[in-house]
Design a protein around this motif. Structure first.
Motif, PDB file in Angstrom:
ATOM      1  N   UNK A   5       2.045 136.957  44.640  1.00 13.40           N
ATOM      2  CA  UNK A   5       3.219 137.470  43.923  1.00 13.40           C
ATOM      3  C   UNK A   5       3.916 138.555  44.730  1.00 13.40           C
ATOM      4  N   UNK A   6       3.137 139.398  45.359  1.00 10.99           N
ATOM      5  CA  UNK A   6       3.702 140.443  46.211  1.00 10.99           C
ATOM      6  C   UNK A   6       4.411 139.841  47.420  1.00 10.99           C
ATOM      7  N   UNK A   7       3.853 138.788  47.977  1.00 10.95           N
ATOM      8  CA  UNK A   7       4.499 138.104  49.105  1.00 10.95           C
ATOM      9  C   UNK A   7       5.892 137.601  48.708  1.00 10.95           C
ATOM     10  N   UNK A   8       5.987 137.027  47.533  1.00 12.20           N
ATOM     11  CA  UNK A   8       7.283 136.537  47.065  1.00 12.20           C
ATOM     12  C   UNK A   8       8.281 137.683  46.907  1.00 12.20           C
ATOM     13  N   UNK A   9       7.796 138.842  46.482  1.00 16.56           N
ATOM     14  CA  UNK A   9       8.678 140.000  46.342  1.00 16.56           C
ATOM     15  C   UNK A   9       9.149 140.506  47.710  1.00 16.56           C
ATOM     16  N   UNK A  10       8.250 140.493  48.699  1.00 13.27           N
ATOM     17  CA  UNK A  10       8.651 140.886  50.049  1.00 13.27           C
ATOM     18  C   UNK A  10       9.709 139.917  50.580  1.00 13.27           C
ATOM     19  N   UNK A  11       9.522 138.636  50.335  1.00 15.27           N
ATOM     20  CA  UNK A  11      10.511 137.639  50.758  1.00 15.27           C
ATOM     21  C   UNK A  11      11.860 137.917  50.108  1.00 15.27           C
ATOM     22  N   UNK A  12      11.847 138.291  48.814  1.00 15.22           N
ATOM     23  CA  UNK A  12      13.095 138.628  48.125  1.00 15.22           C
ATOM     24  C   UNK A  12      13.746 139.845  48.773  1.00 15.22           C
ATOM     25  N   UNK A  13      12.931 140.852  49.082  1.00 14.73           N
ATOM     26  CA  UNK A  13      13.447 142.084  49.665  1.00 14.73           C
ATOM     27  C   UNK A  13      14.157 141.837  50.985  1.00 14.73           C
ATOM     28  N   UNK A  14      13.489 141.129  51.886  1.00 15.12           N
ATOM     29  CA  UNK A  14      14.065 140.966  53.217  1.00 15.12           C
ATOM     30  C   UNK A  14      15.303 140.070  53.181  1.00 15.12           C
ATOM     31  N   UNK A  15      15.418 139.245  52.126  1.00 14.70           N
ATOM     32  CA  UNK A  15      16.606 138.396  51.997  1.00 14.70           C
ATOM     33  C   UNK A  15      17.746 139.113  51.287  1.00 14.70           C
ATOM     34  N   UNK A  16      17.440 140.225  50.603  1.00 14.26           N
ATOM     35  CA  UNK A  16      18.441 140.957  49.830  1.00 14.26           C
ATOM     36  C   UNK A  16      19.235 141.884  50.749  1.00 14.26           C
ATOM     37  N   UNK A  17      20.503 141.566  50.923  1.00 13.18           N
ATOM     38  CA  UNK A  17      21.338 142.369  51.818  1.00 13.18           C
ATOM     39  C   UNK A  17      21.901 143.621  51.192  1.00 13.18           C
ATOM     40  N   UNK A  18      21.890 143.696  49.873  1.00 15.19           N
ATOM     41  CA  UNK A  18      22.429 144.863  49.170  1.00 15.19           C
ATOM     42  C   UNK A  18      21.351 145.947  49.118  1.00 15.19           C
ATOM     43  N   UNK A  19      21.508 147.004  49.927  1.00 15.20           N
ATOM     44  CA  UNK A  19      20.485 148.038  49.980  1.00 15.20           C
ATOM     45  C   UNK A  19      20.364 148.784  48.660  1.00 15.20           C
ATOM     46  N   UNK A  20      21.450 148.875  47.909  1.00 17.10           N
ATOM     47  CA  UNK A  20      21.347 149.550  46.620  1.00 17.10           C
ATOM     48  C   UNK A  20      20.419 148.777  45.690  1.00 17.10           C
ATOM     49  N   UNK A  21      20.459 147.462  45.775  1.00 13.85           N
ATOM     50  CA  UNK A  21      19.557 146.644  44.954  1.00 13.85           C
ATOM     51  C   UNK A  21      18.107 146.851  45.386  1.00 13.85           C
ATOM     52  N   UNK A  22      17.888 146.948  46.701  1.00 15.36           N
ATOM     53  CA  UNK A  22      16.529 147.220  47.195  1.00 15.36           C
ATOM     54  C   UNK A  22      16.041 148.580  46.700  1.00 15.36           C
ATOM     55  N   UNK A  23      16.897 149.588  46.872  1.00 19.24           N
ATOM     56  CA  UNK A  23      16.496 150.945  46.507  1.00 19.24           C
ATOM     57  C   UNK A  23      16.242 151.073  45.006  1.00 19.24           C
ATOM     58  N   UNK A  24      16.982 150.331  44.200  1.00 23.63           N
ATOM     59  CA  UNK A  24      16.835 150.425  42.751  1.00 23.63           C
ATOM     60  C   UNK A  24      15.422 150.062  42.303  1.00 23.63           C
ATOM     61  N   UNK A  25      14.795 149.164  43.016  1.00 21.29           N
ATOM     62  CA  UNK A  25      13.439 148.752  42.646  1.00 21.29           C
ATOM     63  C   UNK A  25      12.381 149.235  43.599  1.00 21.29           C
ATOM     64  N   UNK A  26      12.719 150.199  44.459  1.00 22.96           N
ATOM     65  CA  UNK A  26      11.788 150.591  45.515  1.00 22.96           C
ATOM     66  C   UNK A  26      10.534 151.273  44.989  1.00 22.96           C
ATOM     67  N   UNK A  27      10.663 152.118  43.978  1.00 22.88           N
ATOM     68  CA  UNK A  27       9.494 152.839  43.450  1.00 22.88           C
ATOM     69  C   UNK A  27       8.498 151.876  42.806  1.00 22.88           C
ATOM     70  N   UNK A  28       8.923 150.987  41.896  1.00 26.88           N
ATOM     71  CA  UNK A  28       7.945 150.026  41.362  1.00 26.88           C
ATOM     72  C   UNK A  28       7.401 149.088  42.434  1.00 26.88           C
ATOM     73  N   UNK A  29       8.216 148.752  43.458  1.00 31.81           N
ATOM     74  CA  UNK A  29       7.709 147.905  44.536  1.00 31.81           C
ATOM     75  C   UNK A  29       6.577 148.602  45.272  1.00 31.81           C
ATOM     76  N   UNK A  30       6.759 149.864  45.614  1.00 28.80           N
ATOM     77  CA  UNK A  30       5.705 150.584  46.324  1.00 28.80           C
ATOM     78  C   UNK A  30       4.431 150.646  45.486  1.00 28.80           C
ATOM     79  N   UNK A  31       4.574 150.946  44.215  1.00 30.96           N
ATOM     80  CA  UNK A  31       3.376 151.037  43.374  1.00 30.96           C
ATOM     81  C   UNK A  31       2.690 149.681  43.232  1.00 30.96           C
TER      82      UNK A  31
END
Length: 561
Positions: A472-498
């Protein structure tokens, strides 16, 4: 309640949960033999138990104070620091060329944890000195190294880090402190810095400040920042403290916790400084110190968690309410959560340190990438765990936890700074989903490959949930690297790290259970973590991939309504 250093846990993690044996097998760290490591762990445990632990409460009740321009530390701090210096505990990983022991960062990390469990306020002084030593080793001239490193490593002098200004916190590029060149090769440093840990004190004969400042006509932002060594007393021809420099402590902050640590507002009025590294390259040099400090602060988080857990366990086994409260199911839930998360955070911190040591020893880019990936996770998760566990510890005490005389609240008050300083945990999370994913997720995927391969090789009831969580985490990493909108990445960065930390925790608990080879205490703890805490990763990753639209949907007026 007397503190007991968790030496068995350190030893177990070194031998079974990390790659520390690989560190010991390198030429760079060949001196870190099992016998030496054992002696260092035992010695560090003794000085923390016997010398530092009695100062935890004293430092809280008798804060550092500013008297007529002189900073006085808490009772007992000066004598304890002298014992740390005499025993060689100030800079364990410093190079042997200037008097250090050259030990792996992994050893320093567990020492910093024990210091935080016992006397976090005092432990901050060697922690900052460790970071300054590393920065000077990498970036300073030979002359500066020869003058400062032996004194810092030996504990005769101490070091600080001066970044923050009233208008320049996380945005370091906004700093205004000036550095004017002089004809003799020195610089006149003028400006004000805030939040300077141990900016002044009475523990040693000199305090050495690494100060970020801007040269005339320097480029704007972080590209125009240089780094300077600015000592409290200017060394004379023999390298001894000479005349006083043009700097002073304006005030000390009144803080929620770590009362024994003097947090100073520093004023520089044409103080004499020496350039460290190249002009306008100060951030590169300072990042060496900051990265060192980020792992060290993560270790502080683990230390706060360990201290709070030991404190709560002692209370729970003694307190009677319809029988001992340790026998109540909800108290057991709290204690197991504390213990399981403390182990997970400790294992992540040690594995991060091992990656740093392996990169140091081998210069392998894969180890460098692993260390870079784990550093924000270790800093943020371990410090969040420190706060969470300390808060649970108060709950275990019930009403008495809210009463200062029990000492339970101090763990939370002290721990609460750790998610803030050395880069807030939000910034750590943004770094993880931003800069640390600029490789297309390669370092993250490589780590996930190892976790999944290990789980596949085990194929038992504990391994399957770990494999599924890592997928499941692998799929999230794949989503992250494909997401070009950095604001979208940053919005979920804290729960992603945890979530990433949750999966790492499951992996390390699984390794611990397998090493035990039976249904012993570590297997039972792993079963609790994997069944009850690891599942949080799924909800966290759903949050992480939700984008940013809903975060900005409310206007400022609607936020205030």
């Amino acid at each position: 309640m007397p503190y007991r250093a968790p030496i068995n846990d350190f030893r177990f993690i070194f031998e079974n949960v990390s790659e520390f044996s690989q560190v010991q097998a390198t030429d760079r760290f060949a001196d870190a033999t099992p016998d030496m490591v054992e002696a260092i762990l035992e010695g560090a445990g003794r000085i923390c138990e016997d010398v530092l632990a009695p100062l935890r409460r004293a430092g809280d009740l008798q804060p550092a104070r500013l008297e007529n321009g002189v900073v006085r530390t808490s009772d007992g701090f000066k004598e304890a620091f002298a014992q740390l210096a005499e025993g060689g505990w100030i800079a364990l990983s410093a190079g042997q060329e200037h008097g250090g022991m050259g030990l792996p960062i992994a050893i320093t990390t567990v020492f910093n944890e024990m210091a935080a469990s016992t006397a976090m306020s005092l432990g901050l002084c060697p922690l900052l000195t460790q970071g300054q030593v590393e920065a000077l080793e990498h970036h300073a001239s030979d002359e500066i190294k020869a003058t400062y490193l032996p004194k810092l490593i030996g504990g005769e002098w101490t070091g600080t880090m001066n970044l923050t200004e009233p208008q320049a916190g996380s945005d370091v590029g906004a700093l205004k402190t000036k550095a004017e060149p002089r004809d003799d090769g020195t610089y006149a440093i003028s400006g004000q810095k805030i939040y300077i840990t141990f900016g002044d004190h009475d523990l040693t004969e000199n305090v050495c400040h690494l100060v970020l400042a801007r040269l005339p006509d320097a480029p704007a932002g972080t590209k125009g920042i240089s780094l300077f060594m600015v000592p409290k007393f200017i060394p004379d021809a023999e390298g001894k403290p000479g005349v006083a420099n043009n700097l002073k402590v304006v005030s000390l902050e009144h803080k929620m916790g770590i009362h024994g640590s003097p947090t100073a507002v520093m004023q520089y009025d044409g103080a004499t400084g020496w350039l460290v590294g190249e002009e306008n390259k100060g951030m590169a040099a300072m990042f060496t110190m900051m990265n060192n400090a980020r792992l060290a602060v993560g270790a502080q988080g683990v230390g706060c968690a360990e201290g709070a857990y030991q404190h709560a366990l002692a209370y729970a086994t003694d307190r009677q309410q319809m029988g001992r409260i340790v026998d109540h199911a909800d108290v057991r839930r709290m204690l197991l959560t504390m213990k399981a998360d403390t182990f997970a955070a400790r294992a992540i911190a040690v594995n991060c340190a091992v990656a740093i040591d392996m990169e140091t020893a081998t210069h392998d880019p894969d180890w460098k990438a692993r260390a870079a990936l784990l550093t924000p996770i270790a800093k943020a998760f371990a410090t969040d765990v420190g706060c969470d566990v300390a808060s649970i510890g108060i709950q275990v005490h019930g009403g008495m936890g809210y009463v200062e005389e029990t000492g339970a609240a101090q763990f939370l008050r002290d721990a609460r700074i750790t998610p803030i300083y050395e880069g807030t945990n939000g910034i750590q999370a943004m770094d993880l989903v931003g800069r640390k994913m600029m490789d297309g997720g390669e370092a993250a995927f490589r780590l996930l490959d190892e976790i999944q391969a290990h789980a596949e090789s085990v194929r038992n009831d504990l391994a399957e949930p770990v494999w599924q969580a890592s997928e499941t985490l692998r799929e999230a990493v794949e989503w992250l690297v494909a997401e070009g909108d950095m604001r979208a990445r940053f919005a979920g960065s804290v729960p992603f790290l945890r979530a990433f930390a949750r999966v790492l925790g499951g992996h390390y608990h699984l390794r611990a259970a397998l090493a035990e080879q039976g249904e012993g205490a570590r297997t039972k703890l792993a079963r609790f973590y994997i069944a009850r805490l690891l599942p949080e990763h799924a909800a966290l990753l759903t949050h992480a991939m939700s984008g940013a639209d809903d975060l900005f949907a409310l206007s400022e007026d609607e936020l205030a309504a």
